[in-house]
Design an enzyme around this catalytic site. Structure first.
Site, PDB file in Angstrom:
ATOM      1  N   HIS A  12       0.846  -1.210   0.000  1.00 18.58           N
ATOM      2  CA  HIS A  12       0.000   0.000   0.000  1.00 18.58           C
ATOM      3  C   HIS A  12       0.879   1.257   0.000  1.00 18.58           C
ATOM      4  CE1 HIS A  12      -3.658  -2.280   0.861  1.00 18.58           C
ATOM      5  NE2 HIS A  12      -2.941  -2.966   1.727  1.00 18.58           N
ATOM      6  N   ASP A  69       9.209   5.334   8.134  1.00 17.02           N
ATOM      7  CA  ASP A  69       8.495   4.769   9.268  1.00 17.02           C
ATOM      8  C   ASP A  69       7.365   5.739   9.595  1.00 17.02           C
ATOM      9  OD1 ASP A  69       8.237   2.574  10.973  1.00 17.02           O
ATOM     10  OD2 ASP A  69       9.231   3.596  12.628  1.00 17.02           O
ATOM     11  N   THR A  70       6.214   5.156   9.912  1.00 12.26           N
ATOM     12  CA  THR A  70       5.023   5.969  10.155  1.00 12.26           C
ATOM     13  C   THR A  70       4.394   5.563  11.473  1.00 12.26           C
ATOM     14  OG1 THR A  70       4.579   6.255   7.800  1.00 12.26           O
ATOM     15  CG2 THR A  70       2.698   6.488   9.264  1.00 12.26           C
ATOM     16  N   ASP A 152      -6.503   3.526   8.469  1.00 11.25           N
ATOM     17  CA  ASP A 152      -7.259   4.447   7.602  1.00 11.25           C
ATOM     18  C   ASP A 152      -8.760   4.520   7.929  1.00 11.25           C
ATOM     19  OD1 ASP A 152      -5.101   5.421   6.234  1.00 11.25           O
ATOM     20  OD2 ASP A 152      -5.374   4.179   4.463  1.00 11.25           O
ATOM     21  N   LYS A 172      -6.392  10.980  -0.678  1.00  5.93           N
ATOM     22  CA  LYS A 172      -5.611  10.694   0.536  1.00  5.93           C
ATOM     23  C   LYS A 172      -4.239  11.369   0.446  1.00  5.93           C
ATOM     24  CE  LYS A 172      -3.440   7.233   3.461  1.00  5.93           C
ATOM     25  NZ  LYS A 172      -3.041   5.854   3.752  1.00  5.93           N
ATOM     26  N   HIS A 177       0.138  12.563   5.672  1.00  3.49           N
ATOM     27  CA  HIS A 177       1.494  12.531   6.181  1.00  3.49           C
ATOM     28  C   HIS A 177       2.485  12.043   5.116  1.00  3.49           C
ATOM     29  CE1 HIS A 177      -1.099   9.120   6.760  1.00  3.49           C
ATOM     30  NE2 HIS A 177      -0.068   8.292   6.770  1.00  3.49           N
ATOM     31  N   ARG A 178       2.141  10.903   4.473  1.00  9.74           N
ATOM     32  CA  ARG A 178       3.068  10.333   3.476  1.00  9.74           C
ATOM     33  C   ARG A 178       3.131  11.226   2.242  1.00  9.74           C
ATOM     34  NH1 ARG A 178       1.183   5.822   3.803  1.00  9.74           N
ATOM     35  NH2 ARG A 178       2.659   5.213   5.403  1.00  9.74           N
TER      36      ARG A 178
HETATM   37  P1  ITT Z   1       7.484  -1.295   6.161  1.00 12.69           P
HETATM   38  O1  ITT Z   1       7.826  -2.542   5.397  1.00 12.69           O
HETATM   39  O2  ITT Z   1       7.651  -0.040   5.350  1.00 12.69           O
HETATM   40  O3  ITT Z   1       8.175  -1.207   7.507  1.00 12.69           O
HETATM   41  P2  ITT Z   1       5.061  -1.501   7.755  1.00 12.69           P
HETATM   42  O4  ITT Z   1       3.678  -1.922   7.361  1.00 12.69           O
HETATM   43  O5  ITT Z   1       5.789  -2.334   8.760  1.00 12.69           O
HETATM   44  O6  ITT Z   1       5.893  -1.381   6.412  1.00 12.69           O
HETATM   45  P3  ITT Z   1       5.503   0.792   9.542  1.00 12.69           P
HETATM   46  O7  ITT Z   1       6.668   0.111  10.131  1.00 12.69           O
HETATM   47  O8  ITT Z   1       5.695   2.215   9.099  1.00 12.69           O
HETATM   48  O9  ITT Z   1       4.965  -0.002   8.237  1.00 12.69           O
HETATM   49  O10 ITT Z   1       4.324   0.625  10.572  1.00 12.69           O
HETATM   50  C1  ITT Z   1       3.353   1.538  10.804  1.00 12.69           C
HETATM   51  C2  ITT Z   1       2.010   0.899  10.884  1.00 12.69           C
HETATM   52  O11 ITT Z   1       1.079   1.994  10.874  1.00 12.69           O
HETATM   53  C3  ITT Z   1       1.735   0.043   9.664  1.00 12.69           C
HETATM   54  O12 ITT Z   1       1.633  -1.311   9.943  1.00 12.69           O
HETATM   55  C4  ITT Z   1       0.479   0.595   9.067  1.00 12.69           C
HETATM   56  O13 ITT Z   1      -0.540  -0.325   8.915  1.00 12.69           O
HETATM   57  C5  ITT Z   1       0.110   1.814   9.885  1.00 12.69           C
HETATM   58  N1  ITT Z   1       0.146   2.885   8.890  1.00 12.69           N
HETATM   59  C6  ITT Z   1       1.233   3.414   8.279  1.00 12.69           C
HETATM   60  N2  ITT Z   1       0.869   4.333   7.372  1.00 12.69           N
HETATM   61  C7  ITT Z   1      -0.482   4.377   7.408  1.00 12.69           C
HETATM   62  C8  ITT Z   1      -1.445   5.098   6.669  1.00 12.69           C
HETATM   63  O14 ITT Z   1      -1.110   5.944   5.717  1.00 12.69           O
HETATM   64  N3  ITT Z   1      -2.725   4.884   6.971  1.00 12.69           N
HETATM   65  C9  ITT Z   1      -3.100   4.017   7.932  1.00 12.69           C
HETATM   66  N4  ITT Z   1      -2.261   3.279   8.649  1.00 12.69           N
HETATM   67  C10 ITT Z   1      -0.954   3.448   8.385  1.00 12.69           C
END
Ligand code: ITT
Length: 192
Positions: A12, A69-70, A152, A172, A177-178
């Site tokens: 995603h 990282d989010t 989301d 979106k 943020h992204r």
């Molecule tokens: P990476 O492989 O990039 O690490 P990840 O899914 O593990 O992917 P993160 O470590 O950034 O991602 O974890 C943050 C969590 O927050 C992630 O599992 C997402 O489901 C949620 N998240 C991140 N961005 C989001 C968005 O734009 N909308 C909703 N939820 C989000």
């Protein structure tokens, strides 16, 4: 076109980022680069975890790359789930469970304000640059919408009136943020 590896396994995120950078940069995910690995995120800050993702891939490939990282930060819960957003309800990274836990923890709170924060770490020829994007908003009382991913369905950006999961991808990106962090990354790369 300049080639960059995006150090993510989250399809995603890759889709959102490609829709911004398409036509200007070729973005390759970990899978497409033949890297089968879940990069550890051991740190307490988004900045360090984003750096860890980018550095791991740069050390493996020598190709310029970025990681992000989010976290979702709620005010009533002192910033929870924050850097632990992916594993809030447990190691399985189950998003229905994560959302249920968040709604349960917020159920008696009047302050439902929150923000999504994304930190991108770019490694260009071995030098690191960071970019941050913040989206302020609030948490709904129940999930709404079927698009997007993660939290989301329960997040409404300020001035939007509907959740990220009720928005098309371009909409979106306008608020998110992204989208904001990506815009900075793109402007930086274009000037480089
Ligand atoms: P990476 O492989 O990039 O690490 P990840 O899914 O593990 O992917 P993160 O470590 O950034 O991602 O974890 C943050 C969590 O927050 C992630 O599992 C997402 O489901 C949620 N998240 C991140 N961005 C989001 C968005 O734009 N909308 C909703 N939820 C989000």
């Amino acid at each position: 076109m300049q080639k960059l590896i995006f150090a993510t396994n989250n399809t995603h995120k890759a889709e959102e980022i490609r829709s911004v950078l398409e036509g200007q940069f070729t973005i390759i995910t970990l899978k497409e680069a033949g890297i089968d690995m879940d990069i550890p995120e051991p740190f307490d800050t988004l900045e360090e975890n984003a750096r860890q993702k980018a550095t791991t891939v740069y050390n493996l490939t020598g190709i310029s790359c970025f990681g992000e990282d989010t976290g979702l930060e709620t005010n009533a819960l002192d910033g929870e789930p924050g850097v632990k957003s992916a594993r809030y309800a447990g190691e399985e990274r189950d998003f229905t469970a994560n959302i249920e836990k968040l709604l349960d923890r917020l159920k008696d709170k009047t302050d439902r304000t929150a923000r999504f924060r994304t930190v991108i770490s770019l490694l260009l020829d071995g030098v690191e640059y960071q970019f941050e994007g913040i989206c302020e908003g609030s948490i709904t009382t129940r999930p709404r919408g079927g698009k997007g991913f993660g939290y989301d369905p329960v997040f409404i950006p300020n001035n939007a009136g509907h959740t990220f999961a009720e928005m098309s991808l371009p909409e979106k990106n306008q608020y998110s943020h992204r989208g904001k962090a990506m815009e900075q990354l793109m402007q930086f790369l274009i000037k480089k």
